[in-house]
Enzyme design. Structure first.
Site, PDB file in Angstrom:
ATOM      1  N   THR A 143       0.846  -1.189   0.000  1.00 48.65           N
ATOM      2  CA  THR A 143       0.000   0.000   0.000  1.00 48.65           C
ATOM      3  C   THR A 143       0.884   1.242   0.000  1.00 48.65           C
ATOM      4  OG1 THR A 143      -1.912   1.019   1.060  1.00 48.65           O
ATOM      5  CG2 THR A 143      -0.379  -0.103   2.533  1.00 48.65           C
TER       6      THR A 143
ATOM      7  N   LYS B 203       3.253   1.116  -4.034  1.00 46.69           N
ATOM      8  CA  LYS B 203       2.659   0.410  -5.187  1.00 46.69           C
ATOM      9  C   LYS B 203       3.497   0.544  -6.459  1.00 46.69           C
ATOM     10  CE  LYS B 203      -1.982   0.629  -3.322  1.00 46.69           C
ATOM     11  NZ  LYS B 203      -3.348   1.125  -3.418  1.00 46.69           N
TER      12      LYS B 203
ATOM     13  N   GLY C 177      -3.107  10.063  -8.231  1.00 43.50           N
ATOM     14  CA  GLY C 177      -2.029   9.291  -7.604  1.00 43.50           C
ATOM     15  C   GLY C 177      -2.193   7.800  -7.880  1.00 43.50           C
ATOM     16  N   GLY C 178      -1.605   6.981  -6.999  1.00 38.95           N
ATOM     17  CA  GLY C 178      -1.594   5.524  -7.186  1.00 38.95           C
ATOM     18  C   GLY C 178      -2.989   4.918  -7.261  1.00 38.95           C
TER      19      GLY C 178
ATOM     20  N   GLY D 219     -15.007   3.992   1.352  1.00 35.31           N
ATOM     21  CA  GLY D 219     -14.333   2.930   0.618  1.00 35.31           C
ATOM     22  C   GLY D 219     -14.152   1.621   1.379  1.00 35.31           C
TER      23      GLY D 219
HETATM   24  P1  NDP Z   1      -1.207   9.155  -3.518  1.00 33.80           P
HETATM   25  O1  NDP Z   1      -0.338   9.747  -2.470  1.00 33.80           O
HETATM   26  O2  NDP Z   1      -0.594   8.332  -4.602  1.00 33.80           O
HETATM   27  O3  NDP Z   1      -2.027  10.338  -4.274  1.00 33.80           O
HETATM   28  C1  NDP Z   1      -2.666  11.331  -3.530  1.00 33.80           C
HETATM   29  C2  NDP Z   1      -3.494  12.234  -4.445  1.00 33.80           C
HETATM   30  O4  NDP Z   1      -4.262  13.095  -3.605  1.00 33.80           O
HETATM   31  C3  NDP Z   1      -2.680  13.116  -5.378  1.00 33.80           C
HETATM   32  O5  NDP Z   1      -3.365  13.212  -6.601  1.00 33.80           O
HETATM   33  C4  NDP Z   1      -2.683  14.466  -4.633  1.00 33.80           C
HETATM   34  O6  NDP Z   1      -2.587  15.597  -5.489  1.00 33.80           O
HETATM   35  C5  NDP Z   1      -4.058  14.448  -4.017  1.00 33.80           C
HETATM   36  N1  NDP Z   1      -4.220  15.279  -2.822  1.00 33.80           N
HETATM   37  C6  NDP Z   1      -3.648  15.131  -1.595  1.00 33.80           C
HETATM   38  N2  NDP Z   1      -4.097  16.065  -0.728  1.00 33.80           N
HETATM   39  C7  NDP Z   1      -4.977  16.821  -1.419  1.00 33.80           C
HETATM   40  C8  NDP Z   1      -5.787  17.961  -1.073  1.00 33.80           C
HETATM   41  N3  NDP Z   1      -5.759  18.476   0.167  1.00 33.80           N
HETATM   42  N4  NDP Z   1      -6.577  18.491  -2.016  1.00 33.80           N
HETATM   43  C9  NDP Z   1      -6.615  17.982  -3.270  1.00 33.80           C
HETATM   44  N5  NDP Z   1      -5.876  16.888  -3.665  1.00 33.80           N
HETATM   45  C10 NDP Z   1      -5.067  16.337  -2.745  1.00 33.80           C
HETATM   46  O7  NDP Z   1      -2.317   8.338  -2.714  1.00 33.80           O
HETATM   47  P2  NDP Z   1      -3.164   7.072  -3.269  1.00 33.80           P
HETATM   48  O8  NDP Z   1      -3.636   7.407  -4.630  1.00 33.80           O
HETATM   49  O9  NDP Z   1      -2.413   5.812  -3.087  1.00 33.80           O
HETATM   50  O10 NDP Z   1      -4.400   7.039  -2.224  1.00 33.80           O
HETATM   51  C11 NDP Z   1      -5.464   7.970  -2.314  1.00 33.80           C
HETATM   52  C12 NDP Z   1      -6.581   7.582  -1.366  1.00 33.80           C
HETATM   53  O11 NDP Z   1      -7.217   6.375  -1.780  1.00 33.80           O
HETATM   54  C13 NDP Z   1      -6.152   7.376   0.087  1.00 33.80           C
HETATM   55  O12 NDP Z   1      -7.131   7.968   0.912  1.00 33.80           O
HETATM   56  C14 NDP Z   1      -6.195   5.868   0.245  1.00 33.80           C
HETATM   57  O13 NDP Z   1      -6.454   5.488   1.584  1.00 33.80           O
HETATM   58  C15 NDP Z   1      -7.372   5.518  -0.658  1.00 33.80           C
HETATM   59  N6  NDP Z   1      -7.356   4.115  -1.125  1.00 33.80           N
HETATM   60  C16 NDP Z   1      -8.367   3.292  -0.733  1.00 33.80           C
HETATM   61  C17 NDP Z   1      -8.403   1.968  -1.155  1.00 33.80           C
HETATM   62  C18 NDP Z   1      -9.532   1.081  -0.709  1.00 33.80           C
HETATM   63  O14 NDP Z   1      -9.423  -0.138  -0.895  1.00 33.80           O
HETATM   64  N7  NDP Z   1     -10.612   1.603  -0.160  1.00 33.80           N
HETATM   65  C19 NDP Z   1      -7.358   1.404  -2.024  1.00 33.80           C
HETATM   66  C20 NDP Z   1      -6.357   2.387  -2.428  1.00 33.80           C
HETATM   67  C21 NDP Z   1      -6.355   3.678  -1.969  1.00 33.80           C
HETATM   68  P3  NDP Z   1      -1.154  16.134  -6.017  1.00 33.80           P
HETATM   69  O15 NDP Z   1      -0.737  15.198  -7.116  1.00 33.80           O
HETATM   70  O16 NDP Z   1      -1.434  17.494  -6.503  1.00 33.80           O
HETATM   71  O17 NDP Z   1      -0.223  16.098  -4.836  1.00 33.80           O
END
Ligand code: NDP
Length: 278
Positions: A66, A70, A134-135, A244
């Site tokens: 996680t 990833k 993101g991921g 989620g």
């Molecule tokens: P990453 O760190 O890869 O990506 C985070 C993303 O969030 C980026 O696009 C970032 O933007 C954006 N972001 C962060 N803070 C803010 C904010 N305050 N306002 C706007 N955009 C913001 O994280 P992941 O993609 O891996 O995870 C994202 C979410 O998905 C998490 O909450 C995780 O727990 C959840 N998740 C849930 C799963 C499930 O099974 N339920 C499985 C996988 C993930 P920027 O690029 O501009 O920094």
């Protein structure tokens, strides 16, 4: 009487302390009679390769990876599913009989199964907005596009990442990238929050009026109380505003199936987790 040692599985990530994956896999194992152990292990990006090598050398059979691992798991896996290859993110590693490591990404299947099977929401024909690039967004895009939505917009704070991701998936369907300021004149049937903003109880800068009539909000994050985005959904008259937890259980069930060849009953486990959270 000799006891057979359980097959060893784990989730690696940082932070990992609050992971619900060990409880979920323990419930799956009890339900299906599989003899496994499953631990949550704190592993930083710097220690990833060493930790995975040690885990498999010590008899480990499979891993979940996680945040923030990833992309590293994608690089580590020698062979991958087509979807994992495309998404450049792997959340499930499997040690194969020939000693090689296979990678897959079960996040997208988990989301689509939760929407279709548990929530009665079909992405087919919908105008979908994904917050974040993101991921998690990488992992869900392919399976979502396979459901043939009308269109998918990816919006991100760092706009270049949304554009890049949309570009990468353009061959698979109607997908575009944009910034939050570009959303003011658009409407969506399904808004998926794949940002990590909920983890700090923040809300991405969403303009008013973007949720269509009978629109649905779905936060990939989950917690003991409604996330900021789930609350935003209710305030904006969403027909449903969901977290989620169901996706978490469904993506875990797919990983369990890849490892053990057995499909657990996810509904029972989702209900059990909800009871434990309350
Ligand atoms: P990453 O760190 O890869 O990506 C985070 C993303 O969030 C980026 O696009 C970032 O933007 C954006 N972001 C962060 N803070 C803010 C904010 N305050 N306002 C706007 N955009 C913001 O994280 P992941 O993609 O891996 O995870 C994202 C979410 O998905 C998490 O909450 C995780 O727990 C959840 N998740 C849930 C799963 C499930 O099974 N339920 C499985 C996988 C993930 P920027 O690029 O501009 O920094």
């Amino acid at each position: 009487m000799s006891t057979v040692k359980p097959d060893k599985y784990a989730v690696f990530g940082s932070p990992i302390k609050h992971s619900k994956s060990p409880i979920i896999h323990q419930l799956f194992a009890e339900q299906t009679g599989q003899n496994i152990s499953y631990d949550a292990i704190e592993v930083s990006a710097d220690d990833f390769i060493k930790s995975v090598n040690t885990f498999f050398a010590g008899g480990g059979k499979g891993l979940n990876c996680t945040v923030p691992l990833k992309g590293l798991a994608w690089k580590y896996a020698e062979n991958k599913s087509e979807h994992a290859e495309y998404s450049k993110a792997v959340n499930t590693l499997i040690l194969q009989d020939d000693g090689s490591v296979y990678g897959d990404n079960t996040d997208g299947i988990g989301l689509v199964r939760d929407l279709n099977n548990n929530q009665g929401i079909s992405p087919n024909g919908k105008r979908i907005l994904i917050l974040g690039a993101g991921g998690a967004s990488r992992g869900i895009l392919g399976p979502l596009l396979d459901q043939l939505p009308m269109s998918v917009f990816i919006v991100n704070r760092t706009v270049s990442k949304a554009l890049e991701l949309a570009n990468q998936f353009a061959k698979k369907g109607m997908v575009s990238g944009c910034g939050y300021a570009d959303l003011y004149d658009k409407k969506f049937d399904l808004i998926l929050n794949a940002t990590s903003a909920s983890l700090s109880d923040q809300l991405p800068p969403l303009p008013e009026g973007i949720l269509g009539k009978q629109g649905v909000c779905y936060d990939l994050a989950y917690g003991n109380k409604p996330t900021a985005f789930v609350r935003w959904g209710f305030e904006n008259k969403a027909e449903k505003s969901l977290d989620g937890l169901g996706m978490l259980v469904e993506q875990a069930a797919e990983a369990f199936y890849l490892w053990r060849g057995v499909r657990p009953d996810t509904g029972v486990v989702i209900r059990e987790l909800k009871n434990r959270i309350q």
